[in-house]
Scaffold this active site. Structure first.
Site, short mmCIF file in Angstrom:
data_model
loop_
_atom_site.label_atom_id
_atom_site.label_comp_id
_atom_site.label_asym_id
_atom_site.label_seq_id
_atom_site.Cartn_x
_atom_site.Cartn_y
_atom_site.Cartn_z
N GLY A 22 38.57 -46.32 -12.65
CA GLY A 22 37.63 -46.74 -13.68
C GLY A 22 37.07 -48.15 -13.52
N ARG A 71 35.43 -23.04 -14.84
CA ARG A 71 34.57 -24.21 -14.91
C ARG A 71 33.71 -24.18 -16.17
NH1 ARG A 71 34.12 -27.73 -10.78
NH2 ARG A 71 34.98 -26.77 -8.93
N ARG A 101 34.70 -34.11 -10.91
CA ARG A 101 34.51 -32.67 -11.15
C ARG A 101 33.05 -32.32 -10.96
NH1 ARG A 101 38.68 -29.83 -10.71
NH2 ARG A 101 37.71 -28.14 -11.88
N LEU A 146 29.85 -30.43 -12.10
CA LEU A 146 29.42 -29.96 -13.43
C LEU A 146 28.57 -28.70 -13.27
CD1 LEU A 146 28.55 -33.50 -14.78
CD2 LEU A 146 30.45 -32.04 -15.56
N ASN A 200 24.92 -40.90 -12.20
CA ASN A 200 26.12 -40.95 -11.37
C ASN A 200 25.97 -42.10 -10.38
OD1 ASN A 200 28.58 -40.05 -10.14
ND2 ASN A 200 27.37 -39.07 -8.52
N HIS A 220 27.11 -42.84 -6.46
CA HIS A 220 27.67 -42.18 -5.28
C HIS A 220 27.80 -43.23 -4.18
CE1 HIS A 220 28.56 -38.88 -2.57
NE2 HIS A 220 27.78 -39.46 -1.68
N THR A 250 21.24 -33.96 -11.27
CA THR A 250 20.54 -32.68 -11.39
C THR A 250 21.48 -31.60 -10.84
OG1 THR A 250 19.57 -32.85 -9.19
CG2 THR A 250 18.30 -33.79 -11.01
N ASP A 301 24.54 -34.50 -5.77
CA ASP A 301 24.27 -35.83 -5.20
C ASP A 301 22.81 -35.99 -4.76
OD1 ASP A 301 26.93 -36.55 -5.55
OD2 ASP A 301 27.51 -35.92 -3.55
#
Ligand code: GRF
Length: 208
Positions: A12, A65, A91, A93, A107, A109, A141, A145
């Site tokens: 985190g 999921r 995880r 999505l 996100n 990356h 989306t 990635d």
């Protein structure tokens, strides 16, 4: 006041950087909750100490999921999120989840997308002989990635670099870039056209 919900799975440190910037820079936003899919995620303690609401939705407790994502979405919805920030959330999505929060999920990356989607990005950059590496903040989306790029940070790959040294160099840049990018979004400073995101004030979206 915009509500930010941050999803983590572990350490985190990016979440911490965002929480600190939000407070010290007095954003017109607050980190309303930190949600983890792992009960042991180290970052939960930091959020608790700061008086931020935390929640755990343990993926191991759900048979599919879809079931996990439905519970995750319901948990997040309790905090009326304007923006969902993935910060080391490990995880995948489901499309249903991503559609529900369309353009409200970002996100970070650890590569210069579109290079090195997926895992082990620093090892792969070194093995490929890349001379630069970095990190990318992007909208999430259904294309893993691969959503519209909000910001990128670059660092050199130095002779003798290991996965550990390169990832540490990239991570310190992530801590500068991610809070900035989140702040732009909550302030409404980004525009998207044909999948290309630009800062309406012309601020550089490249951190060198
Ligand atoms: C970072 O390297 C980030 O780019 C990737 O996962 C790592 C998370 O680190 N998505 P932390 O949990 O924010 O410390």
């Amino acid at each position: 006041m915009k509500n930010i919900v941050i999803l983590i799975s572990g350490r985190g440190s990016n979440m911490e950087a965002i929480v600190r910037a939000c407070t010290t820079e007095s954003w017109d936003a607050r980190v309303a909750a930190v949600v983890s899919n792992r009960p042991q995620a180290a970052g939960l303690a930091f959020a608790n100490e700061r008086g931020i609401a935390t929640a755990v939705v343990d993926h191991k407790a759900y048979p599919t999921r879809d079931a996990f994502d439905a519970e995750l979405a319901a948990t997040i919805d309790r905090f009326a999120p304007d923006l969902i920030v993935l910060a080391g959330f490990m995880r995948l999505l489901t499309p249903a989840f991503i559609q529900r929060f369309h353009r409200r999920i970002v996100n970070i990356h650890p590569s210069l997308l579109p290079a090195f989607t997926g895992l082990d990005t620093h090892r792969r950059a070194i093995e490929t002989g890349c001379k630069v590496a970095g990190a990318t903040v992007h909208y999430v989306t259904e294309d893993l990635d691969n959503g519209p790029i909000v910001a990128q940070a670059i660092v050199p790959v130095l002779p003798g670099d290991t996965e550990a040294t390169l990832s540490a160099r990239v991570l310190s840049r992530e801590h500068q870039m991610y809070p900035r990018a989140v702040q732009w979004i909550v302030q409404g400073l980004l525009r998207e056209e044909n999948g290309v995101v630009t800062h309406i004030g012309g601020e550089s979206q490249l951190l060198t």
